[in-house]
Write a protein that holds these residues in place. Structure first.
Motif, short mmCIF file in Angstrom:
data_model
loop_
_atom_site.label_atom_id
_atom_site.label_comp_id
_atom_site.label_asym_id
_atom_site.label_seq_id
_atom_site.Cartn_x
_atom_site.Cartn_y
_atom_site.Cartn_z
N PRO A 221 0.82 -1.23 0.00
CA PRO A 221 0.00 0.00 0.00
C PRO A 221 0.85 1.27 0.00
CG PRO A 221 -0.84 -1.59 1.59
CD PRO A 221 0.48 -2.10 1.14
N MET A 222 1.98 1.25 0.72
CA MET A 222 2.85 2.42 0.76
C MET A 222 3.45 2.67 -0.62
SD MET A 222 4.85 1.72 4.35
CE MET A 222 3.95 1.13 5.80
N LEU A 223 3.88 1.60 -1.29
CA LEU A 223 4.43 1.73 -2.64
C LEU A 223 3.39 2.33 -3.58
CD1 LEU A 223 6.48 1.13 -4.94
CD2 LEU A 223 5.43 -1.14 -5.09
N VAL A 224 2.17 1.81 -3.54
CA VAL A 224 1.13 2.29 -4.44
C VAL A 224 0.81 3.75 -4.14
CG1 VAL A 224 -1.31 2.04 -5.08
CG2 VAL A 224 0.15 0.01 -4.85
N ASP A 225 0.74 4.14 -2.86
CA ASP A 225 0.48 5.53 -2.52
C ASP A 225 1.58 6.46 -3.06
OD1 ASP A 225 -1.88 5.01 -1.25
OD2 ASP A 225 -1.04 4.99 0.77
N ILE A 226 2.83 6.00 -3.00
CA ILE A 226 3.94 6.79 -3.52
C ILE A 226 3.80 6.97 -5.03
CG2 ILE A 226 6.42 6.66 -4.04
CD1 ILE A 226 6.77 5.49 -1.19
N LEU A 227 3.44 5.89 -5.73
CA LEU A 227 3.30 5.97 -7.18
C LEU A 227 2.09 6.84 -7.58
CD1 LEU A 227 4.18 2.30 -8.17
CD2 LEU A 227 5.64 4.33 -8.24
N ILE A 228 1.02 6.77 -6.80
CA ILE A 228 -0.13 7.64 -7.05
C ILE A 228 0.28 9.10 -6.87
CG2 ILE A 228 -2.36 8.38 -6.13
CD1 ILE A 228 -2.71 5.93 -7.76
N GLU A 229 1.07 9.38 -5.84
CA GLU A 229 1.52 10.76 -5.61
C GLU A 229 2.41 11.24 -6.77
OE1 GLU A 229 3.88 13.49 -2.28
OE2 GLU A 229 3.13 11.50 -1.72
N LEU A 230 3.23 10.35 -7.31
CA LEU A 230 4.03 10.71 -8.48
C LEU A 230 3.12 11.09 -9.65
CD1 LEU A 230 6.88 8.03 -8.47
CD2 LEU A 230 7.15 10.48 -8.11
N ALA A 231 2.08 10.28 -9.86
CA ALA A 231 1.13 10.56 -10.94
C ALA A 231 0.42 11.90 -10.72
CB ALA A 231 0.12 9.43 -11.07
N GLN A 232 0.11 12.21 -9.48
CA GLN A 232 -0.53 13.49 -9.17
C GLN A 232 0.37 14.67 -9.51
OE1 GLN A 232 -1.35 12.71 -5.02
NE2 GLN A 232 -3.53 12.33 -5.41
#
Length: 312
Positions: A221-232
């Protein structure tokens, strides 16, 4: 910004014509082995990075590419169309391979440059990007995500030119050779290293092959949140994964502001590769991640129900 459409034909496993559309946010690539996920990412990366280096172009063409958006790009049977055009000098293109290359870095770049190994140019690009010095001015995005990664792995990765090697610098001051760090932390540490060096920023296109490798499930979940933040923050991503949790967490964590698309690759009769795409994970047809999970559940249930308690 980013890649909108790809057409590829007669390239390695893509023996027939293949086309698909991508979103400007996170593109999650799933499917069985040998269906072309990594091959497609590498083909796109090779084309964009080669064009960005302006190899073999005239000064006039270089000026044009640096100052005018391009809508299409085509070479060697691979054709790309871009969202709202792309100015090449504003765009970084980064590929994080499935293989860990940093722990083998000592002397490897020289060998690759001298053509003494079978490594592709992709690994040369990886090493050159990783050896970049940290940027003096970090963007808010680089600071934010860099700190999150540092908190997770308990430190940061640093290139030591004098030793020709990478080290994990722990928050307590300990210096650990990169090869001896936990594999999952190395994956995240490498991402933090690219952020610190300014390799990942707005308008970067990031390709990551199996980011979940060696990662404890609690960190997914932490990895996915980081990648979502990159996309943002304007990073377009292509993530190839065989992991159910990674795909499902992207589905759960996505929001209206950041598009997420799931692309299911499959190989049919005659080796024809196709891709079914959906913005909703549950609507992906013939999803191997789901069918494999269901099969395992049935096997476990059947095995469990078949055991008799010796105490009875």
């Amino acid at each position: 910004m980013g890649i909108k459409h790809v057409k590829i034909e007669e390239h390695l496993v893509f023996e027939h014509r293949f086309t698909t559309e991508f979103c400007s946010g996170v593109n999650v690539l799933i499917g069985g082995n040998g269906t072309g996920k990594t091959t497609l990412m590498r083909a796109i990366y090779d084309l964009v990075s080669r064009e960005r280096n302006y190899s073999g172009v005239t000064p006039d063409e270089k000026y044009k590419r640096e100052n005018n958006p391009t809508q299409t790009m085509e070479q060697n049977g691979i054709a790309l169309t871009f969202h709202d055009g792309m100015i090449l000098n504003n765009t970084n293109c980064i590929f994080i391979p499935e293989k860990d290359i940093l722990e083998h870095s000592k002397g490897l770049l020289t060998f690759i440059e001298q053509k003494q190994t079978g490594f592709s140019e992709l690994y040369k690009d990886v090493l050159v990007a990783a050896m970049d010095v940290p940027t003096k001015t970090q963007t808010p995005m680089q600071k934010s995500i860099g700190k999150k990664i540092s908190d997770i792995i308990g430190g940061y990765v640093e290139w030591m030119p004098s030793e020709g090697a990478f080290y994990m610098i722990k928050t307590n001051g300990n210096r650990i050779p990169f090869a001896r760090e936990a594999s999952g932390f190395k994956r995240l540490g490498f991402l933090g290293l690219l952020l610190a060096g300014g390799q990942i920023k707005s308008e970067t296109i990031l390709f990551w092959d199996e980011p979940e490798n060696s990662l404890n499930p609690e960190l997914v979940p932490m990895l996915v949140d980081i990648l979502i933040e990159l996309a943002q923050n304007g990073v377009q991503m292509f993530i190839a994964t065989h992991d159910y949790e990674v795909a499902r967490y992207f589905d759960v964590r996505k929001n209206r502001d950041i598009p997420v698309m799931f692309h299911n690759f499959s190989k049919g009769d005659g080796g024809h590769i196709s891709c079914a795409s959906s913005a909703e994970y549950i609507k992906i047809p013939d999803n191997l991640l789901e069918s494999a999970g269901e099969a395992m559940f049935r096997a476990v249930a059947a095995f469990g129900f078949g055991i008799e308690d010796d105490d009875e």
